[in-house]
Design a protein around this motif. Sequence first.
Motif, short mmCIF file in Angstrom:
data_model
loop_
_atom_site.label_atom_id
_atom_site.label_comp_id
_atom_site.label_asym_id
_atom_site.label_seq_id
_atom_site.Cartn_x
_atom_site.Cartn_y
_atom_site.Cartn_z
N UNK A 210 0.82 -1.21 0.00
CA UNK A 210 0.00 0.00 0.00
C UNK A 210 0.86 1.26 0.00
N UNK A 211 2.00 1.19 0.68
CA UNK A 211 2.84 2.38 0.84
C UNK A 211 3.59 2.74 -0.44
N UNK A 212 3.98 1.75 -1.24
CA UNK A 212 4.91 2.05 -2.34
C UNK A 212 4.36 1.82 -3.74
N UNK A 213 3.25 1.08 -3.91
CA UNK A 213 2.80 0.74 -5.27
C UNK A 213 1.62 1.61 -5.70
N UNK A 214 1.53 1.81 -7.03
CA UNK A 214 0.39 2.52 -7.60
C UNK A 214 -0.28 1.72 -8.71
N UNK A 215 0.22 0.50 -8.95
CA UNK A 215 -0.39 -0.43 -9.91
C UNK A 215 -0.30 -1.82 -9.29
N UNK A 216 -1.34 -2.64 -9.51
CA UNK A 216 -1.32 -4.02 -9.02
C UNK A 216 -1.57 -4.97 -10.18
N UNK A 217 -0.68 -5.96 -10.35
CA UNK A 217 -0.87 -7.03 -11.32
C UNK A 217 -1.26 -8.29 -10.55
N UNK A 218 -2.38 -8.89 -10.93
CA UNK A 218 -2.88 -10.07 -10.24
C UNK A 218 -2.82 -11.27 -11.18
N UNK A 219 -2.16 -12.35 -10.71
CA UNK A 219 -2.10 -13.59 -11.48
C UNK A 219 -3.03 -14.60 -10.84
N UNK A 220 -3.94 -15.15 -11.64
CA UNK A 220 -4.86 -16.17 -11.14
C UNK A 220 -5.35 -17.01 -12.30
N UNK A 221 -5.22 -18.34 -12.15
CA UNK A 221 -5.71 -19.28 -13.16
C UNK A 221 -5.20 -18.95 -14.56
N UNK A 222 -3.91 -18.58 -14.65
CA UNK A 222 -3.30 -18.31 -15.95
C UNK A 222 -3.61 -16.95 -16.53
N UNK A 223 -4.40 -16.15 -15.83
CA UNK A 223 -4.76 -14.82 -16.32
C UNK A 223 -3.97 -13.76 -15.57
N UNK A 224 -3.60 -12.71 -16.29
CA UNK A 224 -2.87 -11.58 -15.72
C UNK A 224 -3.73 -10.34 -15.87
N UNK A 225 -4.13 -9.74 -14.75
CA UNK A 225 -5.05 -8.60 -14.77
C UNK A 225 -4.39 -7.40 -14.11
N UNK A 226 -4.48 -6.26 -14.77
CA UNK A 226 -3.91 -5.01 -14.24
C UNK A 226 -5.00 -4.21 -13.54
N UNK A 227 -4.67 -3.71 -12.34
CA UNK A 227 -5.56 -2.85 -11.58
C UNK A 227 -4.82 -1.55 -11.25
N UNK A 228 -5.47 -0.43 -11.39
CA UNK A 228 -4.89 0.83 -10.97
C UNK A 228 -4.99 0.96 -9.46
N UNK A 229 -3.91 1.41 -8.81
CA UNK A 229 -3.95 1.61 -7.37
C UNK A 229 -3.14 0.58 -6.61
N UNK A 230 -3.07 0.77 -5.28
CA UNK A 230 -2.27 -0.12 -4.45
C UNK A 230 -3.05 -1.38 -4.09
N UNK A 231 -2.53 -2.17 -3.15
CA UNK A 231 -3.13 -3.47 -2.86
C UNK A 231 -4.54 -3.33 -2.29
N UNK A 232 -4.76 -2.40 -1.39
CA UNK A 232 -6.10 -2.24 -0.81
C UNK A 232 -7.12 -1.85 -1.88
N UNK A 233 -6.71 -0.97 -2.80
CA UNK A 233 -7.60 -0.60 -3.90
C UNK A 233 -7.91 -1.81 -4.77
N UNK A 234 -6.88 -2.62 -5.03
CA UNK A 234 -7.07 -3.85 -5.81
C UNK A 234 -8.08 -4.77 -5.12
N UNK A 235 -7.94 -4.96 -3.82
CA UNK A 235 -8.87 -5.85 -3.10
C UNK A 235 -10.30 -5.35 -3.19
N UNK A 236 -10.49 -4.04 -3.01
CA UNK A 236 -11.84 -3.48 -3.07
C UNK A 236 -12.42 -3.64 -4.48
#
Length: 647
Positions: A210-236
């Motif tokens: 949360x403190x250092x990132x502004x983009x989150x890349x999530x890997x799941x089931x062979x898919x790569x998804x980009x989310x804008x924001x830190x980890x908490x934003x990604x979770x929401x």
Amino acid sequence: MITLRNVTLRRSAKVLLDGASVSLNPGEKVGLVGRNGAGKSTLFALLNGNLHEDAGDFSMPAQWRMAQVAQDMPETDQSATDFVIEGDVALVAAQKEVHAAEAADDGERMAYAYMALHDAGAHDAQARAQALILGLGFKTTELCNPVNSFSGGWRMRLQLARALMCPSDLLLLDEPTNHLDLDALVWLESWLKRYAGTLVVISHDREFLDAITNVTLHIENGRLTRYGGNYSTFEDTRAMQLELQQNAYAKQQDKIAHLQKFIARFKAKASKAKQAQSRVKALDRMERLAPVLASADFTFEFKEPPNLPNPMLVMENASFGYPPPADAPAGNAPTVIVRNVNKSVMAGQRIGILGANGQGKSTLVKTIARTLKPTGGTVLEGKGLNIGYFAQQELDVLRPLENPLEHMVNMARAGLPAGQSGREQDLRTFLGTFNFSGDMVKQPVGTMSGGEKARLVLCMIVWQRPNLLLLDEPTNHLDLATREALAVALNEFEGTVMLVSHDRSLLRSVCDEFWLVSRGGIEPFDGDLDDYQRYLLDEARRAREDLKESLKATREETPVPVQAAPVANKKISDRLKTLRRDLGKLEQRILDLQTKKHALEARLATPLPPQEIGALGLELQAIQADLDAQEERWLEVSEEIEVESAA
């Protein structure tokens, strides 16, 4: 820009990325998240060139400089400072060119080489390296210690400092916080926030991400998804997406059921056959939505303790430290780190133990855990005290050649807690609740991953039904799901918790009071973790200022005049070339002498025989005299260069 277009990545037969597409822009700070085994490290291998895509296109700018932490354990007698300086590849290349130019005795090439050496930052390389080393928790007396003299965790910190020393456009960090205390973690966050390049980091520390990132890349089931924001934003964001996906799936299932019911009811009726056939076609054309397949979360709980002594512990004028070495002369005093402690630990307390590196947190924990004895005073235990101890190094309590079942059987033989069964089948069942099933119960612990070892230690602690949990960095190697399961279990635990951790999310959710171990004592810390972070940054700033003052005392800081680069038509006088060559040699000689001086001072700070102290003292005097003479000559040459340049 880093670009993946329909990229497929495999590890053996397993497909980890299937048709992945994403772009990362210069300067973005990216958190790479996903469950263990999802493919995070495989994607890193693609980024650093150790792995090539099996299909699709991957590209990144050819001119980008990349830095990452070497995963091998360094084995060298180099000093910590020299080892980190070598991480600056541009500086090392400039130094090699200087040596080559000198060997060729080419005056013009030497002039260029020394200017390149200056541009690479040779004049402040030592200060930059030592600032990194101190920031990661080392003491000033350790700056010149050989790398081989440090334990494995500290050597990995030096590898991290070496990566940060390297000028880079892309920085790859894989679990950089695993070997760090909270003070070093706070410093690293501050450093990474100022980093100007592109950062990609794998971490299971929510607050760090949360403190250092502004983009989150999530890997799941062979898919790569980009989310804008830190980890908490990604979770929401992801939670909302999953809810929408599940709602859409439920609505589609209702529609499918309605169509199928109509078809089944009217397909045999001639008057309704046309409408029924129309609905059959509608079903065939429908793009089926997938249900939300949520991964099963890992959960566990601490059983109710059989008893709760109150107080749990009473420390009276207690001192904590280490006994003298076994080969020390008789009568040697122990090394005392924390002294005159008068504290009580009550039933139900949730205590977070804070303190900068080296202040004595782990020493306190080891003494309470009975691994060390108090060096003074008394530590009185309440009747029926049962400690569950999670050591910072899991192998302190695990035996590498034994398997999980053998660990549990040995505990059962040592004495069963009330209400626990020691039958092998019951022990196997209990191991299964911590995801140790099948062949894993017979797998040697030494071959397991860090996360599996940590889960086994938790399993053993839960089985013992302790009333005091003593946890020293329990989240090292745990993924986010297991960390959250630990936080839930600790909050529901009815006994007492004493916790040392660099995971601020865990500290915030579990602890309701803090003890600060600092300057040889233990005091309550009146403030929250945000106040503590400010305290740590102030302490780190003070340490850097002390180092700067120390360097000033040994060498007057005189600015190096910046000279114009030599021109190809040789208008620069031979005299100026010679002076610049001499200046470069003097700078290198001064750096060598300062390194030798610091190494001698570090040796003199340790217990030595009187004869060796005398010899080292004479050697130190000779080095200081040589250093003074070289610095005086450096000033003279600098003045001559200014005069020659003006002419």
